[in-house]
Each structure stands twice: as structure tokens, then as C-alpha cells.
Motif scaffolding. Structure first.
Motif, PDB file in Angstrom:
ATOM      1  N   LEU A   1      -4.527   1.836 -15.851  1.00 41.69           N
ATOM      2  CA  LEU A   1      -4.516   3.291 -15.941  1.00 41.69           C
ATOM      3  C   LEU A   1      -5.276   3.748 -17.180  1.00 41.69           C
ATOM      4  O   LEU A   1      -5.400   3.010 -18.150  1.00 41.69           O
ATOM      5  CB  LEU A   1      -3.071   3.796 -16.006  1.00 41.69           C
ATOM      6  N   PRO A   2      -5.789   4.976 -17.157  1.00 41.28           N
ATOM      7  CA  PRO A   2      -6.448   5.500 -18.358  1.00 41.28           C
ATOM      8  C   PRO A   2      -5.515   5.424 -19.560  1.00 41.28           C
ATOM      9  O   PRO A   2      -4.316   5.703 -19.447  1.00 41.28           O
ATOM     10  CB  PRO A   2      -6.756   6.953 -17.973  1.00 41.28           C
ATOM     11  N   ALA A   3      -6.053   5.044 -20.690  1.00 43.61           N
ATOM     12  CA  ALA A   3      -5.238   4.830 -21.883  1.00 43.61           C
ATOM     13  C   ALA A   3      -4.746   6.152 -22.458  1.00 43.61           C
ATOM     14  O   ALA A   3      -5.486   7.134 -22.548  1.00 43.61           O
ATOM     15  CB  ALA A   3      -6.044   4.078 -22.932  1.00 43.61           C
ATOM     16  N   THR A   4      -3.470   6.163 -22.836  1.00 44.97           N
ATOM     17  CA  THR A   4      -2.868   7.307 -23.521  1.00 44.97           C
ATOM     18  C   THR A   4      -1.907   6.782 -24.578  1.00 44.97           C
ATOM     19  O   THR A   4      -1.487   5.626 -24.533  1.00 44.97           O
ATOM     20  CB  THR A   4      -2.055   8.199 -22.550  1.00 44.97           C
ATOM     21  N   ALA A   5      -1.542   7.640 -25.510  1.00 42.17           N
ATOM     22  CA  ALA A   5      -0.557   7.248 -26.509  1.00 42.17           C
ATOM     23  C   ALA A   5       0.791   6.968 -25.863  1.00 42.17           C
ATOM     24  O   ALA A   5       1.563   6.142 -26.338  1.00 42.17           O
ATOM     25  CB  ALA A   5      -0.407   8.346 -27.567  1.00 42.17           C
ATOM     26  N   TRP A   6       1.074   7.649 -24.782  1.00 43.49           N
ATOM     27  CA  TRP A   6       2.332   7.462 -24.064  1.00 43.49           C
ATOM     28  C   TRP A   6       2.450   6.057 -23.500  1.00 43.49           C
ATOM     29  O   TRP A   6       3.506   5.437 -23.542  1.00 43.49           O
ATOM     30  CB  TRP A   6       2.419   8.486 -22.935  1.00 43.49           C
ATOM     31  N   GLY A   7       1.352   5.538 -22.952  1.00 44.20           N
ATOM     32  CA  GLY A   7       1.378   4.209 -22.350  1.00 44.20           C
ATOM     33  C   GLY A   7       2.182   4.191 -21.071  1.00 44.20           C
ATOM     34  O   GLY A   7       2.196   5.166 -20.311  1.00 44.20           O
ATOM     35  N   VAL A   8       2.868   3.099 -20.813  1.00 44.81           N
ATOM     36  CA  VAL A   8       3.703   2.951 -19.621  1.00 44.81           C
ATOM     37  C   VAL A   8       5.024   2.323 -20.042  1.00 44.81           C
ATOM     38  O   VAL A   8       5.037   1.327 -20.768  1.00 44.81           O
ATOM     39  CB  VAL A   8       3.030   2.057 -18.552  1.00 44.81           C
ATOM     40  N   ARG A   9       6.116   2.884 -19.585  1.00 41.41           N
ATOM     41  CA  ARG A   9       7.426   2.286 -19.843  1.00 41.41           C
ATOM     42  C   ARG A   9       8.108   2.028 -18.497  1.00 41.41           C
ATOM     43  O   ARG A   9       7.747   2.646 -17.484  1.00 41.41           O
ATOM     44  CB  ARG A   9       8.292   3.204 -20.714  1.00 41.41           C
ATOM     45  N   ALA A  10       9.043   1.120 -18.485  1.00 36.17           N
ATOM     46  CA  ALA A  10       9.686   0.747 -17.234  1.00 36.17           C
ATOM     47  C   ALA A  10      11.191   0.699 -17.399  1.00 36.17           C
ATOM     48  O   ALA A  10      11.716   0.522 -18.507  1.00 36.17           O
ATOM     49  CB  ALA A  10       9.170  -0.607 -16.742  1.00 36.17           C
ATOM     50  N   ALA A  11      11.890   0.845 -16.280  1.00 36.54           N
ATOM     51  CA  ALA A  11      13.346   0.791 -16.262  1.00 36.54           C
ATOM     52  C   ALA A  11      13.782  -0.155 -15.147  1.00 36.54           C
ATOM     53  O   ALA A  11      13.317  -0.029 -14.009  1.00 36.54           O
ATOM     54  CB  ALA A  11      13.935   2.183 -16.038  1.00 36.54           C
ATOM     55  N   GLY A  12      14.653  -1.085 -15.497  1.00 39.89           N
ATOM     56  CA  GLY A  12      15.114  -2.067 -14.523  1.00 39.89           C
ATOM     57  C   GLY A  12      15.064  -3.460 -15.110  1.00 39.89           C
ATOM     58  O   GLY A  12      14.692  -3.653 -16.271  1.00 39.89           O
ATOM     59  N   ASP A  13      15.405  -4.438 -14.307  1.00 34.31           N
ATOM     60  CA  ASP A  13      15.391  -5.839 -14.740  1.00 34.31           C
ATOM     61  C   ASP A  13      13.954  -6.282 -14.959  1.00 34.31           C
ATOM     62  O   ASP A  13      13.137  -6.245 -14.034  1.00 34.31           O
ATOM     63  CB  ASP A  13      16.065  -6.697 -13.671  1.00 34.31           C
ATOM     64  N   HIS A  14      13.630  -6.724 -16.186  1.00 30.29           N
ATOM     65  CA  HIS A  14      12.248  -7.089 -16.496  1.00 30.29           C
ATOM     66  C   HIS A  14      11.754  -8.246 -15.639  1.00 30.29           C
ATOM     67  O   HIS A  14      10.551  -8.415 -15.430  1.00 30.29           O
ATOM     68  CB  HIS A  14      12.117  -7.445 -17.981  1.00 30.29           C
ATOM     69  N   ALA A  15      12.671  -9.058 -15.095  1.00 30.65           N
ATOM     70  CA  ALA A  15      12.280 -10.217 -14.273  1.00 30.65           C
ATOM     71  C   ALA A  15      12.256  -9.898 -12.789  1.00 30.65           C
ATOM     72  O   ALA A  15      11.924 -10.775 -11.979  1.00 30.65           O
ATOM     73  CB  ALA A  15      13.231 -11.378 -14.542  1.00 30.65           C
ATOM     74  N   ARG A  16      12.584  -8.665 -12.415  1.00 30.44           N
ATOM     75  CA  ARG A  16      12.602  -8.301 -10.992  1.00 30.44           C
ATOM     76  C   ARG A  16      11.218  -8.487 -10.388  1.00 30.44           C
ATOM     77  O   ARG A  16      10.213  -8.039 -10.943  1.00 30.44           O
ATOM     78  CB  ARG A  16      13.054  -6.854 -10.836  1.00 30.44           C
ATOM     79  N   LEU A  17      11.161  -9.120  -9.222  1.00 34.72           N
ATOM     80  CA  LEU A  17       9.884  -9.365  -8.571  1.00 34.72           C
ATOM     81  C   LEU A  17       9.495  -8.140  -7.743  1.00 34.72           C
ATOM     82  O   LEU A  17      10.286  -7.631  -6.936  1.00 34.72           O
ATOM     83  CB  LEU A  17       9.977 -10.598  -7.673  1.00 34.72           C
ATOM     84  N   VAL A  18       8.272  -7.688  -7.945  1.00 36.30           N
ATOM     85  CA  VAL A  18       7.786  -6.489  -7.267  1.00 36.30           C
ATOM     86  C   VAL A  18       6.667  -6.866  -6.302  1.00 36.30           C
ATOM     87  O   VAL A  18       5.639  -7.409  -6.717  1.00 36.30           O
ATOM     88  CB  VAL A  18       7.278  -5.441  -8.278  1.00 36.30           C
ATOM     89  N   ARG A  19       6.883  -6.574  -5.042  1.00 33.49           N
ATOM     90  CA  ARG A  19       5.854  -6.787  -4.011  1.00 33.49           C
ATOM     91  C   ARG A  19       5.353  -5.460  -3.454  1.00 33.49           C
ATOM     92  O   ARG A  19       4.170  -5.306  -3.201  1.00 33.49           O
ATOM     93  CB  ARG A  19       6.414  -7.651  -2.871  1.00 33.49           C
ATOM     94  N   THR A  20       6.284  -4.540  -3.237  1.00 38.15           N
ATOM     95  CA  THR A  20       5.917  -3.224  -2.705  1.00 38.15           C
ATOM     96  C   THR A  20       6.081  -2.183  -3.805  1.00 38.15           C
ATOM     97  O   THR A  20       7.072  -2.175  -4.538  1.00 38.15           O
ATOM     98  CB  THR A  20       6.800  -2.839  -1.505  1.00 38.15           C
ATOM     99  N   LEU A  21       5.091  -1.320  -3.908  1.00 38.83           N
ATOM    100  CA  LEU A  21       5.065  -0.323  -4.979  1.00 38.83           C
ATOM    101  C   LEU A  21       4.795   1.051  -4.382  1.00 38.83           C
ATOM    102  O   LEU A  21       3.891   1.206  -3.553  1.00 38.83           O
ATOM    103  CB  LEU A  21       3.975  -0.673  -5.991  1.00 38.83           C
ATOM    104  N   ALA A  22       5.588   2.028  -4.800  1.00 37.71           N
ATOM    105  CA  ALA A  22       5.321   3.430  -4.464  1.00 37.71           C
ATOM    106  C   ALA A  22       4.742   4.105  -5.698  1.00 37.71           C
ATOM    107  O   ALA A  22       5.157   3.811  -6.827  1.00 37.71           O
ATOM    108  CB  ALA A  22       6.600   4.132  -4.034  1.00 37.71           C
ATOM    109  N   VAL A  23       3.778   4.990  -5.499  1.00 41.10           N
ATOM    110  CA  VAL A  23       3.161   5.717  -6.607  1.00 41.10           C
ATOM    111  C   VAL A  23       3.052   7.195  -6.254  1.00 41.10           C
ATOM    112  O   VAL A  23       2.821   7.548  -5.093  1.00 41.10           O
ATOM    113  CB  VAL A  23       1.758   5.159  -6.962  1.00 41.10           C
ATOM    114  N   THR A  24       3.220   8.023  -7.252  1.00 37.73           N
ATOM    115  CA  THR A  24       3.004   9.460  -7.099  1.00 37.73           C
ATOM    116  C   THR A  24       2.309   9.969  -8.349  1.00 37.73           C
ATOM    117  O   THR A  24       2.800   9.770  -9.456  1.00 37.73           O
ATOM    118  CB  THR A  24       4.330  10.224  -6.925  1.00 37.73           C
TER     119      THR A  24
END
Length: 278
Positions: A159-182
Motif C-alpha cells: 500500500l502507499p506509504a503513510t505515517a499511519w502504516g497498517v495495524r492488525a487485530a487478532g491472533d498474529h499466527a492466524r493463517l489467512v487465505r481469504t481476504l476482504a477489502v474495502t
């Protein structure tokens, strides 16, 4: 130019509260150069004038709520006066571009290489925007499974760089195969992400209580990026479309208009898992 924009992003597809379409300018005036922006702010207006643009196509409305004055003593009034004096037209495609196919979230999904795309939330039957593959957000499959920690780092990289960056919530080891984006503010679609059964949902402007309650109820992991960063990718698609269909010169603003400009995190202790610290 206005006719082409209206054809691709019909104003009738916008939410009732939205304000889209031509804001300033003569519809039949010749357009030789276009600047595509997320926000109409003094800096992007100056960018358009310096570039010799005849038209700004913006995602966010300048005049979303009613005003009683556009005097140059007001913030928005100064912007309007400067545009008029420089003979720069303004057109807005907002929620009508969000639901379009392809639209704002398709460009966001492409940054992650998502395949098998389908809308996260379809317009109601009978609404002007209903039909085909139109709708808010996109759901797809990642090219390869990633843990939430890996996906968060990947999101920050693509993603374009910003000071905000990206943060996440949930188990850091959770495996992600399907992703929804808005693209943009998406916490109104947390329930839709849960109902879709995705592993993770990336959007912007997630709030404390809705996010916490969503996770407590067993919903997918969450990734929260800067609002501007989730919508900036669409500008490239918009510019390419206008270039191909009208032949005009199209420019894209890379000016980061996210209001959050400083970000700090505490030092990571040696005995802690770095991924947990973001």
C-alpha cells in the motif's frame, strides 16, 4: 469528459447522502490534462494548477454538506475561488466509484493479487447500482496463505506509504487465505465480512468498540490502514481509463493527504515476539 465519467460512474449509483458529479466548470469546455486526487485540499489544488490541469477528478467530495457561503474567508471558499480563478474544473466520483465494477476496492484488491473477486456487500435489489458484480468491497483469495503478521507486513509494503502504516487485530499466527477489502471507512461492513466467512478484513478507520466486539464474537482478523492509502490505488486505474477512452493526458497525485503525520511505537523488548508489536 463529463459524459465519460458519468457513464463509467453514474451519479445515480451514489448513496443518497453523497454529493458527486460536476462541481465546478463548464461541461463542454475542452480538457487537455486531468489530475486525479483523493482529496481536494489546497495542496492538491496547487498541484493541479502547477501541472496546468484543466480538470481535477477527486474521490472525496469538497462540498459534501450544505454551506451558506463560499466566501474566500472560509476554508472551502478559498479552494473554490482558487479553482475558478485558475479555470480548473472539479468532478467528484465517490460512493458511485466505490460500487463500480471495476471500482475503488478492485484497485485495492489488485495490490494483494486477490483472485476470484466478488463484492463484500451488494446494493439492494431495485437500487440503481444493483447488478453485475457491483457492490462495496471485494472478497478474494490471496496468492498464497499468510499468517496475520505476515499479511500485515505485506500490506504495509504494497500500500502507499503513510505515517499511519497498517495495524492488525487478532491472533498474529492466524493463517489467512481469504481476504476482504474495502477502500475507505469500512467498519460498517464488519458483519458482512463475518457472514462471508473470510479469514481477514482490511479497511480503514476502524473504531475501538466495534472492532473489539467484532473479534469477541469470533469475526475475522482485522487490518486497519490509512484511509488515503486504501483509496489512492484507484487513481491509477481511473487515470488509465480516462487516458484510454478520451486520449487526454492524465496525472495522478501522490501527495499524501492523510491527516495523521507522526507515528511512534514503544521499543520491542528482546524477549517479546516482534510480530505482536506490529
Amino acid at each position: 469528459m463529463v459524459a465519460e465519467l458519468d457513464r463509467r460512474y453514474p451519479p445515480g449509483w451514489a448513496e443518497e447522502w453523497d454529493r458527486v458529479g460536476l462541481v465546478l466548470g463548464e461541461p463542454r469546455a475542452p480538457v487537455r490534462r486531468v489530475l486525479c486526487v483523493v482529496d481536494v485540499v489546497p495542496e492538491t489544488v496547487a498541484e493541479a494548477i502547477d501541472a496546468g490541469a484543466d480538470l481535477i477528478v477527486a474521490h472525496h467530495p469538497l462540498l459534501l454538506r450544505g454551506v451558506s457561503s463560499v466566501a474566500p474567508t472560509t476554508y472551502k471558499g478559498r479552494i473554490i475561488h482558487r479553482l475558478i480563478k485558475a479555470d480548473v474544473a472539479l468532478y467528484v466520483a465517490h460512493t458511485n466509484a466505490d460500487v463500480a465494477d471495476p471500482g475503488v476496492s478492485d484497485a485495492l484488491a489488485a495490490r494483494f493479487g486477490l483472485t476470484g473477486l466478488r463484492p463484500l456487500h451488494r446494493p439492494a435489489t431495485g437500487s440503481p447500482a444493483h447488478g453485475a458484480n457491483r457492490g462495496v468491497g471485494r472478497i478474494g483469495e490471496l496468492p498464497r496463505p499468510m499468517t496475520l503478521a505476515e499479511l500485515t507486513r505485506h500490506a504495509a509494503a504494497v500500500l502507499p506509504a503513510t505515517a499511519w502504516g497498517v495495524r492488525a487485530a487478532g491472533d498474529h499466527a492466524r493463517l489467512v487465505r481469504t481476504l476482504a477489502v474495502t477502500g475507505g471507512s469500512g467498519d460498517g461492513f464488519l458483519a458482512a465480512a463475518t457472514a462471508a466467512g473470510v479469514d481477514a478484513y482490511l479497511t480503514a478507520d476502524l473504531r475501538h468498540h466495534p472492532a473489539g466486539e467484532h473479534l469477541a464474537a469470533g469475526g475475522p482478523a482485522l487490518l486497519d490502514a490509512a484511509h488515503w492509502a486504501t483509496e489512492r490505488p484507484w487513481l491509477d486505474d481511473l487515470a488509465a481509463v480516462l487516458r484510454a477512452t478520451t486520449g487526454v493526458e492524465t496525472l495522478v497525485s501522490d501527495l499524501d493527504t492523510d491527516p495523521w503525520t507522526v507515528h511512534a511505537t514503544p521499543p520491542v523488548a528482546d524477549d517479546k515476539e516482534p510480530d505482536r508489536e506490529g
